[in-house]
Design a protein around this motif. Structure first.
Motif, PDB file in Angstrom:
ATOM      1  N   SER A  27       0.829  -1.207   0.000  1.00  0.00           N
ATOM      2  CA  SER A  27       0.000   0.000   0.000  1.00  0.00           C
ATOM      3  C   SER A  27       0.862   1.255   0.000  1.00  0.00           C
ATOM      4  O   SER A  27       0.581   2.216  -0.733  1.00  0.00           O
ATOM      5  CB  SER A  27      -0.926   0.001   1.217  1.00  0.00           C
ATOM      6  OG  SER A  27      -1.837  -1.082   1.171  1.00  0.00           O
ATOM      7  N   LEU A  31       0.878   3.951  -3.055  1.00  0.00           N
ATOM      8  CA  LEU A  31       0.606   5.374  -2.835  1.00  0.00           C
ATOM      9  C   LEU A  31       1.732   6.231  -3.405  1.00  0.00           C
ATOM     10  O   LEU A  31       1.487   7.245  -4.078  1.00  0.00           O
ATOM     11  CB  LEU A  31       0.436   5.650  -1.343  1.00  0.00           C
ATOM     12  CG  LEU A  31      -0.856   5.145  -0.713  1.00  0.00           C
ATOM     13  CD1 LEU A  31      -0.736   5.156   0.806  1.00  0.00           C
ATOM     14  CD2 LEU A  31      -2.051   5.981  -1.157  1.00  0.00           C
ATOM     15  N   LEU A 181      -7.349   4.505   2.099  1.00  0.00           N
ATOM     16  CA  LEU A 181      -6.707   3.192   2.049  1.00  0.00           C
ATOM     17  C   LEU A 181      -7.676   2.044   1.878  1.00  0.00           C
ATOM     18  O   LEU A 181      -7.339   1.004   1.307  1.00  0.00           O
ATOM     19  CB  LEU A 181      -5.873   2.978   3.321  1.00  0.00           C
ATOM     20  CG  LEU A 181      -4.428   3.483   3.280  1.00  0.00           C
ATOM     21  CD1 LEU A 181      -3.598   2.760   2.225  1.00  0.00           C
ATOM     22  CD2 LEU A 181      -4.330   4.976   3.087  1.00  0.00           C
ATOM     23  N   ALA A 184      -6.902  -2.043   1.650  1.00  0.00           N
ATOM     24  CA  ALA A 184      -5.648  -2.385   0.982  1.00  0.00           C
ATOM     25  C   ALA A 184      -4.544  -2.819   1.946  1.00  0.00           C
ATOM     26  O   ALA A 184      -3.845  -3.809   1.676  1.00  0.00           O
ATOM     27  CB  ALA A 184      -5.173  -1.212   0.122  1.00  0.00           C
ATOM     28  N   LEU A 190      -5.374  -3.217  -4.575  1.00  0.00           N
ATOM     29  CA  LEU A 190      -4.436  -2.110  -4.779  1.00  0.00           C
ATOM     30  C   LEU A 190      -4.825  -1.236  -5.966  1.00  0.00           C
ATOM     31  O   LEU A 190      -4.532  -0.034  -5.977  1.00  0.00           O
ATOM     32  CB  LEU A 190      -3.017  -2.653  -4.962  1.00  0.00           C
ATOM     33  CG  LEU A 190      -2.404  -3.317  -3.726  1.00  0.00           C
ATOM     34  CD1 LEU A 190      -1.046  -3.915  -4.087  1.00  0.00           C
ATOM     35  CD2 LEU A 190      -2.264  -2.329  -2.580  1.00  0.00           C
ATOM     36  N   LEU A 193      -7.138   1.204  -4.621  1.00  0.00           N
ATOM     37  CA  LEU A 193      -6.387   2.193  -3.846  1.00  0.00           C
ATOM     38  C   LEU A 193      -5.787   3.242  -4.771  1.00  0.00           C
ATOM     39  O   LEU A 193      -5.837   4.446  -4.482  1.00  0.00           O
ATOM     40  CB  LEU A 193      -5.283   1.498  -3.047  1.00  0.00           C
ATOM     41  CG  LEU A 193      -4.264   2.418  -2.366  1.00  0.00           C
ATOM     42  CD1 LEU A 193      -4.939   3.369  -1.384  1.00  0.00           C
ATOM     43  CD2 LEU A 193      -3.189   1.593  -1.658  1.00  0.00           C
ATOM     44  N   ARG A 196      -8.486   5.653  -5.751  1.00  0.00           N
ATOM     45  CA  ARG A 196      -8.843   6.578  -4.667  1.00  0.00           C
ATOM     46  C   ARG A 196      -7.747   7.611  -4.462  1.00  0.00           C
ATOM     47  O   ARG A 196      -8.017   8.784  -4.161  1.00  0.00           O
ATOM     48  CB  ARG A 196      -9.105   5.799  -3.369  1.00  0.00           C
ATOM     49  CG  ARG A 196     -10.374   4.973  -3.402  1.00  0.00           C
ATOM     50  CD  ARG A 196     -10.733   4.431  -2.034  1.00  0.00           C
ATOM     51  NE  ARG A 196      -9.727   3.517  -1.485  1.00  0.00           N
ATOM     52  CZ  ARG A 196      -9.693   2.204  -1.692  1.00  0.00           C
ATOM     53  NH1 ARG A 196     -10.637   1.634  -2.451  1.00  0.00           N
ATOM     54  NH2 ARG A 196      -8.757   1.462  -1.164  1.00  0.00           N
TER      55      ARG A 196
END
Length: 206
Positions: A27, A31, A181, A184, A190, A193, A196
């Motif tokens: 995660s 990100l 999150l 995830a 993922l 994620l 998002r």
């Protein structure tokens, strides 16, 4: 790192908290790849210090990686050793003073005016308004009147629409956990994620 400048620039702090260390690491890396420049790994995450170490090794020394839910002096020291560039606390904890001793910037949790004063007096570079959902954007606006020079980062129940509202009322950034999150960090999707993350980046840039 200059945490306050980074918060003002990027306006989004992602909070990774999960039950699966491999998923939590994935995660963080997702990100970062999606353009989220500030991520904290909560020490409540399973094997959080290992997640921090591996994320730091993968992302390099310049990435905005910090540790969250840092409560004790030992927590602060261990997080620093694992590669945290900044610390985040949910409250006024002993870790705030230790962060200063370690030369690490700290985002300290506070809710009431008295706690805001205590956090800034203790050396916090910004105040984590937590849980922000108790008062919402209007409460932040009320706090900004007596504390116009304080950098506030609302955390707790902040969705994409809420992020825009808080920023419009003077927050320097928002901290976002589960609305960003999802599941995830515990083994969830993922790809979702990543979607998002794009939505939140657009929200804070608006």
């Amino acid at each position: 790192m200059n945490l306050l400048d980074a918060l003002r620039t990027h306006r989004l702090l992602a909070i990774v908290r999960g039950t699966d260390p491999e998923a939590a690491l994935a995660s963080v890396l997702t990100l970062a790849d999606a353009g989220v420049a500030l991520v904290e790994v909560s020490l409540t995450t399973a094997d959080a210090l290992t997640v921090l170490r591996r994320a730091r090794a993968a992302l390099g020394p310049g990435y905005g990686l910090g540790a969250g839910t840092v409560l004790t002096a030992d927590d602060a020291r261990l997080a620093a050793e694992a590669g945290a560039a900044f610390l985040v606390t949910p409250a006024l904890a002993p870790s705030v003073a230790t962060a200063g001793q370690l030369g690490l910037p700290v985002l300290a949790g506070a809710l009431t005016p008295t706690e805001v004063v205590q956090a800034t007096t203790a050396g916090a570079v910004a105040v984590k308004l937590f849980p922000a959902s108790l008062g919402g954007p209007d409460y932040l606006r009320a706090l900004r009147d007596p504390f116009p020079g304080t950098a506030f980062v609302p955390v707790g129940g902040v969705d994409a629409a809420g992020a825009r509202d808080y920023l419009a009322r003077g927050a320097v950034a928002v901290g976002v956990g589960s609305p960003l999150l999802g599941d995830a960090p515990s083994g969830g999707d993922l790809a979702a994620l990543r979607e998002r993350a794009a939505a939140f980046r657009a929200a804070v840039a608006a």
